[in-house]
Write a protein that holds these residues in place. Structure first.
Motif, mmCIF file in Angstrom:
data_model
loop_
_atom_site.group_PDB
_atom_site.id
_atom_site.type_symbol
_atom_site.label_atom_id
_atom_site.label_comp_id
_atom_site.label_asym_id
_atom_site.label_seq_id
_atom_site.Cartn_x
_atom_site.Cartn_y
_atom_site.Cartn_z
ATOM 1 N N ARG A 65 50.557 37.888 8.556
ATOM 2 C CA ARG A 65 50.487 37.134 9.808
ATOM 3 C C ARG A 65 51.814 36.442 10.108
ATOM 4 N NH1 ARG A 65 46.208 34.554 8.691
ATOM 5 N NH2 ARG A 65 47.059 32.524 8.147
ATOM 6 N N GLU A 66 52.548 36.064 9.058
ATOM 7 C CA GLU A 66 53.813 35.366 9.267
ATOM 8 C C GLU A 66 54.926 36.273 9.766
ATOM 9 O OE1 GLU A 66 54.404 33.772 5.416
ATOM 10 O OE2 GLU A 66 52.890 32.176 5.637
ATOM 11 N N THR A 67 54.727 37.586 9.734
ATOM 12 C CA THR A 67 55.779 38.502 10.191
ATOM 13 C C THR A 67 55.808 38.642 11.707
ATOM 14 O OG1 THR A 67 54.336 40.456 10.018
ATOM 15 C CG2 THR A 67 55.608 39.845 8.054
ATOM 16 N N VAL A 68 54.744 38.225 12.395
ATOM 17 C CA VAL A 68 54.673 38.380 13.850
ATOM 18 C C VAL A 68 54.306 37.036 14.476
ATOM 19 C CG1 VAL A 68 54.069 40.826 13.767
ATOM 20 C CG2 VAL A 68 52.258 39.107 13.754
ATOM 21 N N SER A 69 54.549 36.919 15.783
ATOM 22 C CA SER A 69 54.209 35.680 16.495
ATOM 23 C C SER A 69 53.865 36.003 17.943
ATOM 24 C CB SER A 69 55.368 34.677 16.436
ATOM 25 O OG SER A 69 56.524 35.215 17.055
#
Length: 470
Positions: A394-398
């Motif tokens: 989840r931390e790889t995209v925003s």
């Protein structure tokens, strides 16, 4: 009787020497009642550990919403982003010998008590569960005499895997203290470091120190790091790899020297230095065609429905495994997978190789390979959207809505994800770019679906229309 296991050795790989004892994995067959009790305890223990974030954040084994696929996607995302930024990446795969069978019980109890706050009656239960266990070996129709187990957690149990990943949680702290990125999947450990070309020598020393400290920690925990099977691979662009080709890239760990490889197998995916994925595609294609030849020999005894089920199990599952890492590869590179799928479709429909395959794929309701890759990317993004994925993914995209620089745009109020800027086309293969790119092409009505089963159905219908009806 509930502490007794009947062990049936299973070859780890069909290519290994059947006469070598180390080629087998000892799978314990346990009583139904013991597994039922284990399931209750494991559920409560995992809920406790997850709620308090006690497991390493990048340990992907035996955890809900975690898998080998999310692990590989995460690591390759970091590698591709670093390569796109002009750096090189060193990846080290560490191998533990008989890890599950050498867990020291006293040390495990200390870890459960000090790290996981298991005490009182709960800790007494874990002691009772592991002490006094016996097992017999069953092979070639004969059964050995029972022996008492002084160490190890039973493979094939429900609770054993949870105990093991708890046992080795300290590894994450060791790697982080050495400023090394890492990912764990049970006893499969990988550490990596992204560096500029001028820092190659210092990175080699850093990697050597990291492996040495892991080796020392393993010795203190009664585990054995097999340095002879440790693998090293350097990733980078073709130009950067040529620049470092004459440099010393390996390192020593005690009496063993770890030399760089050209191809390694990481959680079932074959990786090369330039991440062309050609070796992986070639290997999977070879295995699939072998299975198709075997199925063709018995096709006349099977109906189309049975053949389709066997093809799905032996062929399509291999084509779909970790196919998110094949995103945005040249069509010529992916073409062997499409040939496999076409051959599988013809086998089910029992048509010759001269007939056009598109009507058959459409009749079977199969997405072509390139759309199967988009399907997987969108599915992973769906898991990100509904928070059914690891934090590291989840931390790889925003979301675009989270961007402070675009508050007035229409996209800021949608479910669109931000596509990061890349320096090269190669950088677009990272999940942080390819995932949002695939997701943003979906209609809002599909993006808004929160039920995974319904999302899969609507997603396939949408991609099927694009593939055959557009």
């Amino acid at each position: 009787m509930h502490k007794h296991a009947v062990v049936h050795p299973r070859l780890k790989k069909q290519t290994l020497d059947a006469a070598d004892v180390s080629s087998y994995r000892p799978i314990s067959n346990l009583s139904f009642v013991s597994k039922l009790v284990e399931r209750v305890v494991a559920s409560r223990f995992v809920d406790h550990a997850e709620s308090q974030n006690l497991f390493p954040s990048r340990q992907s084994a035996y955890r809900r919403h975690h898998s080998t696929e999310t692990a590989v996607v995460s690591v390759l995302n970091d590698v591709i982003q670093s390569t796109d930024a002009g750096r090189v990446v060193a990846l080290v795969l560490l191998d533990l010998s008989a890890a599950f069978d050498t867990v020291d019980h006293t040390t495990l109890f200390d870890v459960l008590h000090c790290r996981f706050a298991v005490d009182g009656v709960a800790l007494d239960w874990f002691r009772s569960y592991l002490t006094g266990r016996t097992q017999t070996e069953f092979a070639n129709g004969t059964e050995s005499e029972p022996i008492y187990l002084l160490c190890g957690v039973p493979q094939g149990s429900v609770l054993g895997p949870q105990e093991f990943i708890s046992y080795i949680e300290k590894v994450a702290d060791i790697l982080q203290s050495n400023s090394l990125s890492y990912h764990l999947f049970a006893d499969d450990m990988q550490m990596y470091k992204s560096v500029q070309l001028e820092d190659i020598d210092s990175t080699r020393q850093q990697l050597a120190l990291g492996v040495k400290r892991i080796q020392e920690w393993c010795a203190s925990y009664r585990l054995q790091l097999n340095a002879a099977k440790t693998e090293l691979l350097w990733f980078g662009s073709r130009a950067n790899l040529q620049k470092i080709s004459g440099m010393e890239l390996g390192f020593s760990v005690g009496s063993d020297y770890i030399s760089p490889s050209t191809v390694i197998r990481n959680l079932g995916v074959y990786l090369d230095s330039q991440l062309t994925m050609k070796q992986h595609i070639s290997h999977v294609t070879k295995v699939c065609f072998y299975q198709l030849r075997r199925l063709r020999q018995i096709r006349r005894y099977l109906g189309p429905d049975t053949t389709a089920r066997l093809v799905s199990a032996f062929i399509l599952s291999r084509l779909d495994y970790c196919n998110a890492v094949l995103a945005r590869l040249p069509s010529s590179t992916i073409q062997p997978f499409q040939r496999v799928q076409n051959a599988a479709a013809r086998l089910i429909a029992d048509v010759s190789s001269h007939e056009h395959v598109s009507p058959v794929l459409r009749q079977l309701h199969w997405l072509p390979v390139v759309y199967r890759i988009d399907y997987k990317l969108c599915l992973l993004m769906h898991y990100v959207h509904i928070r059914h994925c690891p934090d590291y993914l989840r931390e790889t995209v925003s979301l675009v809505a989270d961007s402070q620089t675009r508050p007035g745009l229409r996209s800021a109020s949608s479910l669109m994800f931000r596509k990061p800027r890349t320096s090269t086309v190669f950088g677009e293969r990272a999940f942080s770019f390819a995932g949002p790119a695939a997701w943003n092409c979906l209609p809002l009505r599909i993006q808004q679906i929160s039920d995974t089963t319904s999302f899969k159905r609507h997603l396939k219908t949408f991609l099927f229309s694009k593939a055959f009806l557009s």
